[in-house]
Write a protein that holds these residues in place. Structure first.
Motif, PDB file in Angstrom:
ATOM      1  N   CYS A 265      -3.704   2.755  -2.099  1.00  0.00           N
ATOM      2  CA  CYS A 265      -4.805   1.954  -1.333  1.00  0.00           C
ATOM      3  C   CYS A 265      -6.080   2.681  -1.557  1.00  0.00           C
ATOM      4  O   CYS A 265      -7.227   2.288  -2.009  1.00  0.00           O
ATOM      5  CB  CYS A 265      -4.607   2.104   0.071  1.00  0.00           C
ATOM      6  N   PHE A 266      -6.261   4.121  -1.755  1.00  0.00           N
ATOM      7  CA  PHE A 266      -7.500   4.800  -1.798  1.00  0.00           C
ATOM      8  C   PHE A 266      -7.776   4.761  -3.293  1.00  0.00           C
ATOM      9  O   PHE A 266      -8.895   4.716  -3.812  1.00  0.00           O
ATOM     10  CB  PHE A 266      -7.072   6.187  -1.438  1.00  0.00           C
ATOM     11  N   ILE A 267      -6.712   4.955  -4.150  1.00  0.00           N
ATOM     12  CA  ILE A 267      -7.200   4.744  -5.803  1.00  0.00           C
ATOM     13  C   ILE A 267      -7.774   3.136  -6.090  1.00  0.00           C
ATOM     14  O   ILE A 267      -8.966   3.139  -6.745  1.00  0.00           O
ATOM     15  CB  ILE A 267      -6.087   4.916  -6.761  1.00  0.00           C
ATOM     16  N   ALA A 268      -7.202   2.245  -5.311  1.00  0.00           N
ATOM     17  CA  ALA A 268      -7.789   0.898  -5.301  1.00  0.00           C
ATOM     18  C   ALA A 268      -9.315   1.010  -4.894  1.00  0.00           C
ATOM     19  O   ALA A 268     -10.181   0.312  -5.289  1.00  0.00           O
ATOM     20  CB  ALA A 268      -6.919  -0.171  -4.718  1.00  0.00           C
ATOM     21  N   LEU A 269      -9.453   1.570  -3.576  1.00  0.00           N
ATOM     22  CA  LEU A 269     -10.874   1.509  -2.979  1.00  0.00           C
ATOM     23  C   LEU A 269     -11.896   2.198  -4.015  1.00  0.00           C
ATOM     24  O   LEU A 269     -12.764   1.792  -4.041  1.00  0.00           O
ATOM     25  CB  LEU A 269     -10.537   2.421  -1.576  1.00  0.00           C
ATOM     26  N   LEU A 270     -11.478   3.219  -4.647  1.00  0.00           N
ATOM     27  CA  LEU A 270     -12.406   3.937  -5.328  1.00  0.00           C
ATOM     28  C   LEU A 270     -12.797   3.036  -6.531  1.00  0.00           C
ATOM     29  O   LEU A 270     -13.893   2.953  -7.125  1.00  0.00           O
ATOM     30  CB  LEU A 270     -11.758   5.580  -5.828  1.00  0.00           C
ATOM     31  N   LYS A 271     -11.776   2.486  -7.296  1.00  0.00           N
ATOM     32  CA  LYS A 271     -11.941   1.555  -8.358  1.00  0.00           C
ATOM     33  C   LYS A 271     -12.903   0.354  -7.650  1.00  0.00           C
ATOM     34  O   LYS A 271     -13.774   0.068  -8.347  1.00  0.00           O
ATOM     35  CB  LYS A 271     -10.818   1.072  -8.913  1.00  0.00           C
TER      36      LYS A 271
END
Length: 348
Positions: A265-271
């Motif tokens: 979730c957080f990796i997707a949010l950063l991207k």
């Protein structure tokens, strides 16, 4: 270097330099339009409803006429066509098309006939229905929609399914991932384009101290910052973190400190915060990678972004993968499904 770090570095390695721009980015009076679907200039809801009725009743069904008409009308115009069709035939257009069409083409056409909030609610419901939860769909929709859009999705979800979105999420997810999704559902993220250098330094420091600096991770600190800051502010935090604390950057810290659904979730949010069109370009490529195509993801992104930023997604797709989005669609789909997806992509 881990897989997630490599992926986000690939997305963020673009020609634009987000943090070299002015700290305050003024919003233009009329922002440029990056969608591929535009309003038909000579629109007539009554005329289009009659044309669709003719195509549906034609011997063998005129799929080409249905595709050509619906793709060349905006969602707002399609809603007017639906109303005109029901007034004339006393039958919902969706029911008529569902009887006339089949398979993947039917799925795209029905998606086009929903309002954006209805379609998002529909996809969220599907992601949580039955055995297994599609966590990536929940993440995709909630991190990429505005506060206003999330509020509308929640309203539509409640009306359509007689349940609150948050309650369904509570039943199908757990732990830190659940906490993050519920925070996003509040629809109170900061949305202005102002980038606060001081706050970015404070947040970068707080994230470092909650993660890499100590043994164990205070996940609540990550959740609070990641789900409340605007996209531009998160980009500023990412740059600050990389400058002060780690060559692997904030994505590297997330990969080291977290795991499972909350990490994803957080990796997707950063991207998404760094480069939203590139985020969706990557999801499209992954949907068509391998032997089987994830048609639901392909359909959802092309339909939902067709009046938002699909032109830019096409450009990012070519930058990231060295070929056009249309080339991959031609290689991985066929028939009327291929035709309607290519029409949604527009001219390249």
């Amino acid at each position: 270097m881990g897989l997630y770090t490599k992926l986000i570095q690939k997305i963020t390695k673009d020609d634009s330099d987000h943090d070299e721009q002015d700290t305050f980015v003024a919003t233009p009076v009329k922002p440029p339009y990056y969608g591929t679907v535009t309003a038909h200039p000579n629109f007539s809801a009554v005329g289009d409803a009659a044309a669709l009725h003719k195509a549906i009743e034609a011997k063998g069904v005129d799929e080409a006429a249905i595709i050509d008409l619906l793709v060349k009308r905006t969602n707002e115009q399609r809603q007017q066509i639906k109303a005109a069709y029901k007034l004339d035939t006393k039958k919902p257009l969706e029911e008529a098309l569902k009887s006339a069409l089949k398979s993947d083409l039917e799925d795209v056409v029905l998606a086009l006939l929903m309002s954006p909030a209805q379609y998002d609610a529909h996809e969220l419901r599907h992601a949580m229905k039955g055995l297994g939860t599609q966590e990536d769909v929940l993440t995709e929709i909630l991190i990429s929609r505005s506060n206003r859009e999330i509020k509308e999705i929640k309203k539509v979800f409640s009306k359509a399914y007689n349940e609150e979105l948050e309650e369904d999420i509570k039943c199908d997810t757990s732990g830190h991932f659940l906490t993050a999704l519920l925070a996003l559902c509040k629809a109170d993220r900061i949305e202005d384009t102002y980038m606060d250098d001081c706050l970015a330094r404070q947040d970068a420091k707080a994230l470092y101290e909650a993660g890499e600096k100590q043994k164990g991770t205070e996940v609540s600190v990550f959740i609070d910052i990641f789900t409340s800051r605007s996209g531009p502010q998160l980009r500023k935090i990412m740059k600050t973190y990389a400058s002060y604390y780690s060559d692997d950057g904030l994505a590297g810290a997330v990969e080291k400190e977290l795991q499972g659904d909350i990490e994803d979730c957080f990796i997707a949010l950063l991207k998404c915060a760094w480069n939203t069109p590139a985020y969706f370009a990557e999801k499209l490529q992954l949907a068509m990678k391998g032997l089987e195509t994830n048609k639901r993801t392909l359909t959802r992104i092309l339909v939902s972004r067709s009046e938002v930023d699909l032109k830019t997604i096409r450009s990012e797709y070519t930058r990231l993968y060295g070929r056009t989005l249309q080339e991959d669609i031609l290689a991985k789909t066929k028939g009327d499904y291929e035709k309607i997806l290519l029409e949604l992509c527009g001219d390249n």
